[in-house]
Design an enzyme around this catalytic site. Structure first.
Site, PDB file in Angstrom:
ATOM      1  N   ASP A 120      -1.622  -0.778   5.823  1.00 26.38           N
ATOM      2  CA  ASP A 120      -1.996  -0.148   7.100  1.00 26.38           C
ATOM      3  C   ASP A 120      -3.509  -0.241   7.331  1.00 26.38           C
ATOM      4  O   ASP A 120      -4.031   0.430   8.204  1.00 26.38           O
ATOM      5  CB  ASP A 120      -1.554   1.332   7.134  1.00 26.38           C
ATOM      6  CG  ASP A 120      -2.463   2.223   6.326  1.00 26.38           C
ATOM      7  OD1 ASP A 120      -2.624   1.963   5.121  1.00 26.38           O
ATOM      8  OD2 ASP A 120      -3.043   3.156   6.904  1.00 26.38           O
ATOM      9  N   GLU A 172     -13.468   5.014   8.138  1.00 26.21           N
ATOM     10  CA  GLU A 172     -12.486   4.096   7.534  1.00 26.21           C
ATOM     11  C   GLU A 172     -11.769   3.259   8.601  1.00 26.21           C
ATOM     12  O   GLU A 172     -11.496   2.078   8.392  1.00 26.21           O
ATOM     13  CB  GLU A 172     -11.444   4.889   6.714  1.00 26.21           C
ATOM     14  CG  GLU A 172     -10.533   3.991   5.918  1.00 26.21           C
ATOM     15  CD  GLU A 172      -9.312   4.683   5.323  1.00 26.21           C
ATOM     16  OE1 GLU A 172      -9.034   5.837   5.667  1.00 26.21           O
ATOM     17  OE2 GLU A 172      -8.631   4.037   4.521  1.00 26.21           O
ATOM     18  N   ASP A 219      -0.166   5.183   0.961  1.00 29.48           N
ATOM     19  CA  ASP A 219      -0.396   6.181   2.011  1.00 29.48           C
ATOM     20  C   ASP A 219      -0.382   5.556   3.404  1.00 29.48           C
ATOM     21  O   ASP A 219      -1.107   4.596   3.671  1.00 29.48           O
ATOM     22  CB  ASP A 219      -1.752   6.873   1.799  1.00 29.48           C
ATOM     23  CG  ASP A 219      -1.735   7.789   0.578  1.00 29.48           C
ATOM     24  OD1 ASP A 219      -0.802   8.592   0.473  1.00 29.48           O
ATOM     25  OD2 ASP A 219      -2.647   7.678  -0.265  1.00 29.48           O
ATOM     26  N   ASP A 257       0.864  -1.164   0.000  1.00 31.34           N
ATOM     27  CA  ASP A 257       0.000   0.000   0.000  1.00 31.34           C
ATOM     28  C   ASP A 257       0.919   1.238   0.000  1.00 31.34           C
ATOM     29  O   ASP A 257       2.129   1.112   0.217  1.00 31.34           O
ATOM     30  CB  ASP A 257      -0.851  -0.071   1.279  1.00 31.34           C
ATOM     31  CG  ASP A 257      -1.618   1.189   1.531  1.00 31.34           C
ATOM     32  OD1 ASP A 257      -2.401   1.581   0.668  1.00 31.34           O
ATOM     33  OD2 ASP A 257      -1.422   1.802   2.603  1.00 31.34           O
ATOM     34  N   SER A 307      -2.382   1.407  -4.533  1.00 32.59           N
ATOM     35  CA  SER A 307      -2.863   2.517  -3.706  1.00 32.59           C
ATOM     36  C   SER A 307      -4.233   3.033  -4.131  1.00 32.59           C
ATOM     37  O   SER A 307      -4.502   3.231  -5.316  1.00 32.59           O
ATOM     38  CB  SER A 307      -1.850   3.668  -3.791  1.00 32.59           C
ATOM     39  OG  SER A 307      -2.376   4.824  -3.197  1.00 32.59           O
ATOM     40  N   ALA A 308      -5.050   3.290  -3.121  1.00 34.29           N
ATOM     41  CA  ALA A 308      -6.344   3.936  -3.366  1.00 34.29           C
ATOM     42  C   ALA A 308      -6.175   5.456  -3.398  1.00 34.29           C
ATOM     43  O   ALA A 308      -7.145   6.196  -3.455  1.00 34.29           O
ATOM     44  CB  ALA A 308      -7.332   3.531  -2.284  1.00 34.29           C
TER      45      ALA A 308
HETATM   46  P1  TMP Z   1      -3.719   4.093   0.188  1.00 31.95           P
HETATM   47  O1  TMP Z   1      -4.507   2.974  -0.440  1.00 31.95           O
HETATM   48  O2  TMP Z   1      -2.451   4.362  -0.551  1.00 31.95           O
HETATM   49  O3  TMP Z   1      -3.515   3.937   1.643  1.00 31.95           O
HETATM   50  O4  TMP Z   1      -4.584   5.454  -0.011  1.00 31.95           O
HETATM   51  C1  TMP Z   1      -5.838   5.610   0.559  1.00 31.95           C
HETATM   52  C2  TMP Z   1      -5.850   6.518   1.755  1.00 31.95           C
HETATM   53  O5  TMP Z   1      -6.187   7.840   1.346  1.00 31.95           O
HETATM   54  C3  TMP Z   1      -6.911   6.085   2.748  1.00 31.95           C
HETATM   55  O6  TMP Z   1      -6.344   5.767   3.995  1.00 31.95           O
HETATM   56  C4  TMP Z   1      -7.785   7.323   2.904  1.00 31.95           C
HETATM   57  C5  TMP Z   1      -6.994   8.441   2.339  1.00 31.95           C
HETATM   58  N1  TMP Z   1      -7.776   9.550   1.762  1.00 31.95           N
HETATM   59  C6  TMP Z   1      -7.456  10.850   2.168  1.00 31.95           C
HETATM   60  O7  TMP Z   1      -6.546  11.038   2.981  1.00 31.95           O
HETATM   61  N2  TMP Z   1      -8.140  11.890   1.651  1.00 31.95           N
HETATM   62  C7  TMP Z   1      -9.155  11.729   0.745  1.00 31.95           C
HETATM   63  O8  TMP Z   1      -9.746  12.717   0.301  1.00 31.95           O
HETATM   64  C8  TMP Z   1      -9.474  10.388   0.325  1.00 31.95           C
HETATM   65  C9  TMP Z   1     -10.584  10.165  -0.669  1.00 31.95           C
HETATM   66  C10 TMP Z   1      -8.746   9.338   0.851  1.00 31.95           C
HETATM   67 MG    MG Z   2      -2.806   3.229   3.421  1.00 32.52          MG
END
Ligand code: TMP
Ligand code: MG
Length: 322
Positions: free
Chosen positions: A252, A110, A65, A63, A178-179
């Site tokens: 995470d 979340e 973030d 992942d 990554s989302a």
């Molecule tokens: P990840 O898959 O790389 O962890 O990215 C997703 C993360 O992004 C998730 O923990 C929520 C976060 N996120 C924000 O911080 N701000 C936002 O506006 C959105 C839609 C998601």
């Molecule tokens: Mg993450």
């Protein structure tokens, strides 16, 4: 010194051998108080099997973030890729307030330990959709992204560059799943000089019009709890990841565990979960789901130690050949 006294030599050696057997692991990082494991013997067996197979059989799926980037740095939250876009360079004041409000509404959902992933899913779709619509309305310009990343406080975990470098050196593919926002993610790793050729990315990518203004997001939306669908469609299509049956997975969020679902030939999977926030509330579910859980650990020390252990047979082979 005691080893030079013959009559004491044998008992001391026996005690040391028993101690070694009891603690078994050759990885001191895994004995830290911030490291928890539900089944230590399974972790060790998996690591030995991965070491035996060597770097040529390994792939890493991570992942981004709050996994490759820090959760907090110098007492302040580190921005996610979405939050890097929450910058007055790119969007107006009204929208920065709206984005923060959306974060304060949906992020607690979340990470809520009392809700199942199925219960969270509709809220996540709502959050991502609202934010992406807002970003599109703001007509974000492609040529401003690099500056927004430079201006931000985005920071990779300590030891992250060494992790990327070692994977590149050993030719181990790294899939970042990554989302977040792919264009920003790429810029963060580019500015940290770790966007090596072995790095593959599955993420939400921006679609710009002919003058470089954001008009949509490409493909199917990826949020925290639908990574399985992305893994099955896009992950399976990544040729470089075939033939690498051993997977080291880093995340995470419990939603990150499905990132390896596209690896049809998986033999050994070792999962590491960074538990950054709501630690006490989520400890049990993390321990039941990840093989190794890292409590409030802002470093890559443990993944680096595991990686060194797995590739150590290759390193000694290289040294022998020299
Ligand atoms: P990840 O898959 O790389 O962890 O990215 C997703 C993360 O992004 C998730 O923990 C929520 C976060 N996120 C924000 O911080 N701000 C936002 O506006 C959105 C839609 C998601
Ligand atoms: Mg993450």
């Amino acid at each position: 010194m005691v080893f030079h006294i013959p009559w004491i030599y044998t008992p001391v050696r026996t005690i040391l051998a028993i101690w070694h057997q009891l603690t078994k692991t050759e990885i001191p990082e895994l004995t830290r108080v911030s490291v928890m494991m539900r089944e230590r013997s399974r972790v060790e067996d998996t690591m030995y099997a991965m070491q035996k197979a060597g770097a040529g059989s390994l792939q890493v799926i991570s992942d981004f973030d709050m996994t490759l980037t820090k959760f907090a740095h110098k007492g302040k939250r580190v921005p996610t890729t979405h939050n890097i876009l929450n910058n007055r360079l790119l969007i107006d004041d009204d929208s920065t307030v709206k984005m923060k409000k959306l974060f304060n509404t949906y992020y607690p959902i979340e990470i809520d330990a009392s809700l199942s992933p199925e219960e969270k899913l509709p809220y996540m779709v709502e959050w991502w959709t609202k934010v992406h619509d807002l970003l599109i309305q703001q007509r974000i310009r492609k040529d401003e992204l690099a500056r927004a990343v430079r201006d931000s406080n985005a920071v990779l975990r300590e030891g992250c560059s060494a992790f990327f470098d070692c994977l590149a050196e050993q030719r181990v593919p790294l899939l970042i799943f990554s989302a977040g926002v792919g264009d920003i993610l790429e810029e963060v790793i580019r500015q940290n000089h770790v966007f090596h050729p072995n790095v593959h990315i599955i993420s939400n990518y921006m679609d710009f019009d002919h003058i470089g203004v954001l008009q949509a997001f490409k493909g199917q939306l990826i949020h925290s709890y639908n990574k399985r669908a992305g893994a099955l469609s896009q992950g399976a299509a990544l040729r470089e990841l075939h033939g690498q049956p051993n997977v080291l997975l880093l995340g995470d969020s419990l939603g990150d565990l499905s990132m390896a679902d596209g690896v049809s030939t998986a033999q050994n999977i070792l999962t590491v979960g960074f538990l950054n926030d709501q630690v006490e509330e989520r400890k049990e579910s993390f321990l039941n789901s990840f093989d190794i859980v890292l409590l409030r650990d802002e470093t890559m020390d443990v993944p680096n130690a595991i990686l060194r252990f797995i590739v150590s047979s290759e390193i000694s082979k290289v040294h022998r050949e020299k």
